[in-house]
Enzyme design. Sequence first.
Site, PDB file in Angstrom:
ATOM      1  N   GLY A 125     -18.816-128.189 -27.952  1.00 15.92           N
ATOM      2  CA  GLY A 125     -18.848-126.849 -27.369  1.00 15.92           C
ATOM      3  C   GLY A 125     -18.804-125.787 -28.451  1.00 15.92           C
ATOM      4  CD  GLN A 172     -16.211-122.065 -31.933  1.00 11.06           C
ATOM      5  OE1 GLN A 172     -16.662-122.388 -30.856  1.00 11.06           O
ATOM      6  NE2 GLN A 172     -15.726-122.955 -32.792  1.00 11.06           N
ATOM      7  CB  CYS A 191     -11.626-126.088 -33.441  1.00 13.58           C
ATOM      8  SG  CYS A 191     -12.429-124.499 -33.222  1.00 13.58           S
ATOM      9  CG  LEU A 192     -17.820-127.353 -33.949  1.00 13.36           C
ATOM     10  CD1 LEU A 192     -19.109-126.889 -33.290  1.00 13.36           C
ATOM     11  CD2 LEU A 192     -18.073-128.581 -34.817  1.00 13.36           C
ATOM     12  CG  HIS A 248     -11.573-125.889 -27.613  1.00 16.67           C
ATOM     13  ND1 HIS A 248     -10.724-126.513 -28.501  1.00 16.67           N
ATOM     14  CD2 HIS A 248     -12.438-125.162 -28.360  1.00 16.67           C
ATOM     15  CE1 HIS A 248     -11.075-126.169 -29.738  1.00 16.67           C
ATOM     16  NE2 HIS A 248     -12.108-125.344 -29.677  1.00 16.67           N
ATOM     17  CD  GLU A 249     -16.008-124.298 -26.958  1.00 22.65           C
ATOM     18  OE1 GLU A 249     -16.048-123.236 -27.596  1.00 22.65           O
ATOM     19  OE2 GLU A 249     -15.824-125.396 -27.495  1.00 22.65           O
ATOM     20  CG  HIS A 257     -13.137-120.527 -29.362  1.00 25.26           C
ATOM     21  ND1 HIS A 257     -12.557-120.303 -30.590  1.00 25.26           N
ATOM     22  CD2 HIS A 257     -13.450-121.848 -29.334  1.00 25.26           C
ATOM     23  CE1 HIS A 257     -12.527-121.432 -31.272  1.00 25.26           C
ATOM     24  NE2 HIS A 257     -13.049-122.388 -30.537  1.00 25.26           N
TER      25      HIS A 257
HETATM   26 ZN   LIG Z   1     -13.144-124.305 -31.104  1.00 27.07          ZN
END
Ligand SMILES: [Zn+2]
Length: 171
Positions: free
Chosen positions: A46, A51, A96-97, A138-139, A142
């Site tokens: 995701g 991000q 997390c990216l 999670h998204e 953000h």
């Molecule tokens: Zn993340």
Amino acid sequence: MPVRTIVTAEAPVLRQKAKRIKQFSQSLQALIDDMFETLHAANGVGLAAPQVGVSLRAVVIEIPADDETGTPAQSYVLCNPEIVKSSGEDTDDEGCLSLPGYVGEVTRAAVVTVKGFSPEGKPVRVKGEGLLARALQHELDHLDGVLFIDRLESLEKLRRVGEAEEEAPGS
Ligand SMILES: [Zn+2]
């Protein structure tokens, strides 16, 4: 459809409350396309617009195909998403990216229903459990400037993982 740069934890945009989308325009569609490209390039599950440095309430999620059950990969796009229902509890590793190389156990709702809009401005509703429920929460975090490390019992629960032993898919 260029791959965009994923910003990492110290970027201020990741700590801001992202702005509501008011115009479902072609530039929004282009952003979403780029986000999918970026997600694929990063092998993630995701990605939220902040991000890639864009403070807008848009997220993309792609749950990989499950060879065991024969389920194909499932893609989701949500603009201005909101959790309308959640139930149960599930604790699992999360990454997390924007925090490459780290994972930690996070407790979240086991099942969530999210409503939002497609990039064309049509209402959409997604109900998810398992990895999808976790990715949705999670998204959406953000979009409010929240990172998964904020939800750890303590920062000591954060573990370093090598490239080769990556345990949790990044999102
Ligand atoms: Zn993340």
